[in-house]
Design a protein around this motif. Structure first.
Motif, short mmCIF file in Angstrom:
data_model
loop_
_atom_site.label_atom_id
_atom_site.label_comp_id
_atom_site.label_asym_id
_atom_site.label_seq_id
_atom_site.Cartn_x
_atom_site.Cartn_y
_atom_site.Cartn_z
N ARG A 88 0.83 -1.21 0.00
CA ARG A 88 0.00 0.00 0.00
C ARG A 88 0.87 1.26 0.00
O ARG A 88 0.61 2.21 -0.73
CB ARG A 88 -0.91 -0.01 1.23
CG ARG A 88 -1.91 1.11 1.26
CD ARG A 88 -2.76 1.07 2.51
NE ARG A 88 -3.47 -0.19 2.64
CZ ARG A 88 -4.02 -0.62 3.76
NH1 ARG A 88 -3.96 0.10 4.85
NH2 ARG A 88 -4.66 -1.76 3.80
N LYS A 89 1.93 1.24 0.82
CA LYS A 89 2.85 2.38 0.90
C LYS A 89 3.55 2.61 -0.44
O LYS A 89 3.65 3.75 -0.91
CB LYS A 89 3.87 2.13 2.01
CG LYS A 89 4.84 3.25 2.23
CD LYS A 89 5.79 2.91 3.38
CE LYS A 89 6.84 3.98 3.57
NZ LYS A 89 7.79 3.61 4.63
N LYS A 90 4.02 1.53 -1.05
CA LYS A 90 4.71 1.63 -2.34
C LYS A 90 3.76 2.16 -3.42
O LYS A 90 4.12 3.03 -4.22
CB LYS A 90 5.27 0.26 -2.75
CG LYS A 90 6.07 0.28 -4.00
CD LYS A 90 6.62 -1.10 -4.33
CE LYS A 90 7.36 -1.06 -5.65
NZ LYS A 90 7.80 -2.38 -6.07
N PHE A 91 2.53 1.65 -3.44
CA PHE A 91 1.54 2.08 -4.43
C PHE A 91 1.22 3.57 -4.26
O PHE A 91 1.16 4.31 -5.24
CB PHE A 91 0.27 1.24 -4.29
CG PHE A 91 -0.81 1.61 -5.26
CD1 PHE A 91 -0.69 1.33 -6.61
CD2 PHE A 91 -1.97 2.25 -4.82
CE1 PHE A 91 -1.67 1.68 -7.51
CE2 PHE A 91 -2.97 2.60 -5.71
CZ PHE A 91 -2.81 2.30 -7.06
N LYS A 92 1.05 4.01 -3.02
CA LYS A 92 0.75 5.42 -2.74
C LYS A 92 1.89 6.32 -3.21
O LYS A 92 1.66 7.37 -3.81
CB LYS A 92 0.49 5.62 -1.25
CG LYS A 92 0.06 7.01 -0.89
CD LYS A 92 -0.26 7.14 0.58
CE LYS A 92 -0.66 8.57 0.89
NZ LYS A 92 -0.95 8.79 2.28
N GLN A 93 3.14 5.89 -2.98
CA GLN A 93 4.29 6.66 -3.43
C GLN A 93 4.34 6.77 -4.95
O GLN A 93 4.64 7.82 -5.50
CB GLN A 93 5.59 6.03 -2.91
CG GLN A 93 5.79 6.22 -1.43
CD GLN A 93 6.99 5.43 -0.91
OE1 GLN A 93 7.48 4.51 -1.55
NE2 GLN A 93 7.45 5.79 0.28
N GLU A 94 4.03 5.67 -5.63
CA GLU A 94 4.02 5.68 -7.10
C GLU A 94 2.96 6.64 -7.64
O GLU A 94 3.20 7.38 -8.58
CB GLU A 94 3.77 4.26 -7.64
CG GLU A 94 4.93 3.33 -7.44
CD GLU A 94 4.62 1.90 -7.83
OE1 GLU A 94 3.47 1.62 -8.26
OE2 GLU A 94 5.50 1.04 -7.68
N ILE A 95 1.79 6.63 -7.02
CA ILE A 95 0.70 7.52 -7.44
C ILE A 95 1.10 8.98 -7.22
O ILE A 95 0.92 9.83 -8.10
CB ILE A 95 -0.60 7.20 -6.69
CG1 ILE A 95 -1.12 5.82 -7.07
CG2 ILE A 95 -1.67 8.26 -6.95
CD1 ILE A 95 -1.51 5.64 -8.51
N GLU A 96 1.67 9.28 -6.05
CA GLU A 96 2.07 10.66 -5.73
C GLU A 96 3.16 11.16 -6.67
O GLU A 96 3.22 12.34 -6.98
CB GLU A 96 2.52 10.76 -4.28
CG GLU A 96 1.39 10.64 -3.29
CD GLU A 96 1.86 10.60 -1.84
OE1 GLU A 96 3.08 10.51 -1.60
OE2 GLU A 96 0.98 10.65 -0.96
N ARG A 141 -3.06 15.49 -7.36
CA ARG A 141 -4.44 15.30 -6.88
C ARG A 141 -5.07 16.65 -6.54
O ARG A 141 -4.42 17.51 -5.95
CB ARG A 141 -4.41 14.42 -5.63
CG ARG A 141 -5.75 14.21 -5.00
CD ARG A 141 -5.61 13.47 -3.70
NE ARG A 141 -6.89 13.45 -3.01
CZ ARG A 141 -7.33 12.44 -2.30
NH1 ARG A 141 -6.59 11.38 -2.16
NH2 ARG A 141 -8.49 12.51 -1.71
N THR A 165 -12.88 14.29 -6.89
CA THR A 165 -11.44 14.14 -6.73
C THR A 165 -10.87 13.87 -8.11
O THR A 165 -11.34 12.99 -8.83
CB THR A 165 -11.08 12.98 -5.80
OG1 THR A 165 -11.68 13.22 -4.52
CG2 THR A 165 -9.57 12.84 -5.63
#
Length: 82
Positions: free
Chosen positions: A51-59, A64, A76
């Motif tokens: 989840r942390k890795k995915f959030k970093q990739e999105i950011e 947003r 959003t």
């Protein structure tokens, strides 16, 4: 890999009382808590890391923003960075 523990299996029910967008509280749609019930879980370390890795990739890839549209609904929006 550890198996996640689902709250429903522990006899715990989660009730979503409201949603919050842009600092504004919005009543929960009817049936949302029941719809989400099978998804409430105590995550494993592996799940948290993914989840942390995915959030970093999105950011890194998207910007947003949140705004109210002409009908007064919160939206959003994710826009790909150049």
């Amino acid at each position: 890999m550890d198996k996640p523990i689902y709250l429903i299996d522990l006899g715990i029910k989660v009730k979503v009382t409201h949603l919050e967008f842009g600092g504004e509280k919005i009543p929960t749609p009817v049936g949302l808590s029941e719809l989400l019930e099978p998804a409430w879980v105590i995550p494993t370390e592996e799940m948290l890391e993914k989840r942390k890795k995915f959030k970093q990739e999105i950011e890194e890839q998207y910007e947003r923003s949140e705004y109210k549209n002409e009908k007064g609904r919160w939206v959003t929006c994710f826009i790909k960075k150049k």
